[in-house]
Scaffold this motif. Structure first.
Motif, PDB file in Angstrom:
ATOM      1  N   PHE A  14      12.082  39.505 -46.763  1.00 48.96           N
ATOM      2  CA  PHE A  14      12.115  40.607 -45.807  1.00 48.96           C
ATOM      3  C   PHE A  14      10.963  40.589 -44.804  1.00 48.96           C
ATOM      4  N   HIS A  15       9.893  39.837 -45.095  1.00 49.97           N
ATOM      5  CA  HIS A  15       8.685  39.880 -44.276  1.00 49.97           C
ATOM      6  C   HIS A  15       8.188  38.492 -43.889  1.00 49.97           C
ATOM      7  N   SER A  19       0.661  34.982 -38.603  1.00 49.78           N
ATOM      8  CA  SER A  19       0.239  33.580 -38.561  1.00 49.78           C
ATOM      9  C   SER A  19       1.426  32.644 -38.727  1.00 49.78           C
ATOM     10  N   ASP A  20       2.332  32.976 -39.629  1.00 50.10           N
ATOM     11  CA  ASP A  20       3.512  32.139 -39.833  1.00 50.10           C
ATOM     12  C   ASP A  20       4.435  32.180 -38.615  1.00 50.10           C
ATOM     13  N   VAL A  21       4.606  33.356 -38.035  1.00 46.38           N
ATOM     14  CA  VAL A  21       5.442  33.464 -36.831  1.00 46.38           C
ATOM     15  C   VAL A  21       4.816  32.649 -35.702  1.00 46.38           C
ATOM     16  N   ALA A  47      14.398  46.707 -37.807  1.00 45.41           N
ATOM     17  CA  ALA A  47      15.021  45.779 -38.751  1.00 45.41           C
ATOM     18  C   ALA A  47      16.220  46.430 -39.444  1.00 45.41           C
ATOM     19  N   LEU A  48      16.065  47.681 -39.828  1.00 45.07           N
ATOM     20  CA  LEU A  48      17.169  48.409 -40.459  1.00 45.07           C
ATOM     21  C   LEU A  48      18.355  48.539 -39.497  1.00 45.07           C
ATOM     22  N   GLU A  70      10.799  41.408 -40.951  1.00 50.40           N
ATOM     23  CA  GLU A  70       9.826  42.196 -40.194  1.00 50.40           C
ATOM     24  C   GLU A  70       8.507  41.433 -40.170  1.00 50.40           C
ATOM     25  N   MET A  71       7.865  41.387 -39.004  1.00 54.18           N
ATOM     26  CA  MET A  71       6.563  40.736 -38.879  1.00 54.18           C
ATOM     27  C   MET A  71       5.474  41.727 -39.290  1.00 54.18           C
ATOM     28  N   LEU A  72       4.853  41.444 -40.423  1.00 57.47           N
ATOM     29  CA  LEU A  72       3.796  42.311 -40.933  1.00 57.47           C
ATOM     30  C   LEU A  72       2.600  42.323 -39.980  1.00 57.47           C
TER      31      LEU A  72
END
Length: 164
Positions: free
Chosen positions: A37-38, A42-44, A113-114, A125-127
């Protein structure tokens, strides 16, 4: 390091262990689900930096005024309230979506996102939202071009990977 499962040795006033941790199997299921879900900033950023097709589209769910202050380069502007009427025109349901809003104190990315998931999109969702995107020193795009602020050393180790 050894751990104990004997809860009788834990003081009753221990706020951390008052409710015992989940079993390892329950923890695996929970944390695996969390990662479905997240995504973190940094990963994005790393996925987008490779160039070409990252395999997902980034959605900024903030207002136009907020978008104009700076957004993730290449993101699509789609305020949450407009998702029901504009998502199908802007997005391909075959491509996963990563949403974001302001930051950890805001649930706008979650609401976006919902809304998208309710329409059949696969979403993460991008934390940290745009706040942590900026705090980690990634470029933002405005109508004037791209800009980058210095990374906040409390969120992004200077000259090093975080190791996670």
């Amino acid at each position: 390091m050894t751990t104990t499962t004997d809860t009788s040795a834990i003081p009753e006033d221990n706020p951390v262990l008052r409710v015992p941790p989940a079993s390892a199997a329950e923890a695996v299921a929970y944390f695996r689900a969390s990662l479905t879900f997240h995504a973190d900033v940094s990963d994005v950023a790393a996925a987008l930096a490779v160039g070409g097709d990252a395999g997902f589209v980034v959605i900024d769910s903030r207002s136009t005024e907020s978008w104009d202050q700076g957004h993730v380069p290449g993101a699509v502007h789609l305020p949450t309230a407009l998702i029901p009427e504009q998502a199908e025109r802007l997005l391909d349901k075959a491509v996963p979506v990563v949403t974001y809003c302001w930051g950890p104190g805001c649930n706008g990315g979650t609401r976006a996102a919902l809304a998208l998931a309710s329409l059949g999109y696969r979403v993460k969702e991008m934390l940290g939202g745009i706040e942590y995107w900026i705090r980690e020193g990634f470029e933002v795009e405005t109508w004037q071009g791209r800009e980058r602020r210095a990374a906040d050393p409390l969120t992004a180790p200077a000259g090093a990977e975080c190791g996670c």
